[in-house]
Design a protein around this motif. Structure first.
Motif, PDB file in Angstrom:
ATOM      1  N   ALA A  72       0.628  -1.121   0.006  1.00 64.09           N
ATOM      2  CA  ALA A  72      -0.102  -0.166  -0.160  1.00 64.09           C
ATOM      3  C   ALA A  72       0.724   1.439  -0.004  1.00 64.09           C
ATOM      4  CB  ALA A  72      -0.745  -0.013   1.052  1.00 64.09           C
ATOM      5  N   GLU A  73       2.040   1.172   0.772  1.00 66.44           N
ATOM      6  CA  GLU A  73       2.859   2.312   0.761  1.00 66.44           C
ATOM      7  C   GLU A  73       3.527   2.476  -0.518  1.00 66.44           C
ATOM      8  OE1 GLU A  73       5.422   2.123   4.207  1.00 66.44           O
ATOM      9  OE2 GLU A  73       4.015   2.332   5.542  1.00 66.44           O
ATOM     10  N   LEU A  74       3.827   1.586  -1.272  1.00 67.43           N
ATOM     11  CA  LEU A  74       4.347   1.574  -2.647  1.00 67.43           C
ATOM     12  C   LEU A  74       3.568   2.258  -3.556  1.00 67.43           C
ATOM     13  CD1 LEU A  74       7.047  -1.243  -2.672  1.00 67.43           C
ATOM     14  CD2 LEU A  74       7.602   0.992  -2.708  1.00 67.43           C
ATOM     15  N   ALA A  75       2.307   1.623  -3.397  1.00 63.07           N
ATOM     16  CA  ALA A  75       1.126   2.305  -4.410  1.00 63.07           C
ATOM     17  C   ALA A  75       0.837   3.762  -4.177  1.00 63.07           C
ATOM     18  CB  ALA A  75      -0.097   1.488  -4.136  1.00 63.07           C
ATOM     19  N   ARG A  76       1.156   4.010  -3.004  1.00 65.80           N
ATOM     20  CA  ARG A  76       0.914   5.672  -2.848  1.00 65.80           C
ATOM     21  C   ARG A  76       2.260   6.328  -3.439  1.00 65.80           C
ATOM     22  NH1 ARG A  76      -1.733   3.860   1.796  1.00 65.80           N
ATOM     23  NH2 ARG A  76       0.290   3.724   3.134  1.00 65.80           N
ATOM     24  N   LYS A  77       3.105   5.694  -3.080  1.00 64.66           N
ATOM     25  CA  LYS A  77       4.596   6.369  -3.628  1.00 64.66           C
ATOM     26  C   LYS A  77       4.547   6.491  -5.101  1.00 64.66           C
ATOM     27  CE  LYS A  77       9.487   6.292  -3.271  1.00 64.66           C
ATOM     28  NZ  LYS A  77      10.587   5.512  -2.616  1.00 64.66           N
ATOM     29  N   TYR A  78       4.176   5.339  -5.772  1.00 65.24           N
ATOM     30  CA  TYR A  78       4.318   5.169  -7.386  1.00 65.24           C
ATOM     31  C   TYR A  78       2.945   5.508  -8.046  1.00 65.24           C
ATOM     32  CZ  TYR A  78       9.183   3.608  -6.676  1.00 65.24           C
ATOM     33  OH  TYR A  78      10.390   3.626  -6.648  1.00 65.24           O
ATOM     34  N   ARG A  79       2.119   5.975  -7.240  1.00 66.93           N
ATOM     35  CA  ARG A  79       0.736   6.226  -7.874  1.00 66.93           C
ATOM     36  C   ARG A  79       0.263   5.229  -8.812  1.00 66.93           C
ATOM     37  NH1 ARG A  79       1.692  12.744  -8.901  1.00 66.93           N
ATOM     38  NH2 ARG A  79       2.370  13.095  -6.450  1.00 66.93           N
ATOM     39  N   CYS A  80      -0.021   3.859  -8.012  1.00 67.76           N
ATOM     40  CA  CYS A  80      -0.296   2.821  -8.752  1.00 67.76           C
ATOM     41  C   CYS A  80      -1.613   2.400  -8.105  1.00 67.76           C
ATOM     42  CB  CYS A  80       0.538   1.906  -9.292  1.00 67.76           C
ATOM     43  SG  CYS A  80       1.359   1.000  -7.953  1.00 67.76           S
ATOM     44  N   ARG A  81      -2.230   1.490  -8.470  1.00 64.52           N
ATOM     45  CA  ARG A  81      -3.471   1.081  -7.846  1.00 64.52           C
ATOM     46  C   ARG A  81      -3.195  -0.122  -6.980  1.00 64.52           C
ATOM     47  NH1 ARG A  81      -4.675  -0.239 -12.783  1.00 64.52           N
ATOM     48  NH2 ARG A  81      -5.736  -2.248 -12.561  1.00 64.52           N
TER      49      ARG A  81
END
Length: 192
Positions: A72-81
């Protein structure tokens, strides 16, 4: 007549130990917390490399429902779902999976099969043809999820705990005191 190749999503499958996903420490001592932090740092680097080097657009993660996870943190950082593909408590009840399924080998086998079917269906429903998905599941599920994923996409990479030279398993603590005894690999000779 020209033949057009239809677009298929691509997937990276990562097998994991759920202790690596816990954003909080399990260890009670500074030595144990330091060990955990080092293991988790390596794990996050594996994930971050996969996301950044492959243009991941969707992260499907078997994780806790509290909202906090590396995926979830990486999804926020890289703006992916990001989607949690864990079988919910309500779905487990509907499927009649008992809360103590791990105490009965037959129930464990049945539950694992149902969890893997649920995860494959969740991935399939979220994945778009143009996506590059990173699928994070417990190591026990990796082979089955990889096989299912190959039916509706292209698996471009699949790695698990034995592929990570840095991985030494969860921390082992002394019963009663919580004193850190070392990694699972160093204490038992196994990684889990």
């Amino acid at each position: 007549m020209e033949l057009y190749e239809s677009a298929m999503p691509k997937m990276i499958i990562i097998g994991l130990d759920h202790f690596l996903q816990n954003l909080n420490h399990l260890s009670l001592t500074e030595d144990g917390r330091s060990y955990e932090a080092e293991q988790k740092k390596h794990f996050v680097q594996v994930l971050e490399d996969a996301v950044s080097q492959n243009g991941v657009t969707l992260i499907c993660e078997e994780c806790a429902f509290n909202g906090g996870s590396p995926g979830a943190e990486l999804a926020r950082k890289y703006r992916c779902r990001h989607v949690n593909i864990t079988t919910s408590r309500e779905e487990r009840e509907r499927l009649e999976i008992p809360a103590d399924y791990q105490n009965d080998p037959a129930q464990t086998t049945r539950a694992i099969g149902l969890f893997e079917e649920h995860m494959a269906n969740a991935i399939r429903s979220e994945l778009r043809d143009e996506d590059v998905g990173m699928v994070m599941v417990g190591e026990v599920h990796r082979t089955a999820v990889e096989k299912s994923a190959a039916e509706f996409g292209t698996v471009i990479d699949s790695r698990g705990l034995s592929d990570f030279e840095w991985y030494e398993g969860p921390p082992v603590m002394e019963a009663g005191t919580g004193r850190f005894l070392g990694s699972c690999k160093r204490v038992t000779g196994k990684i889990s």
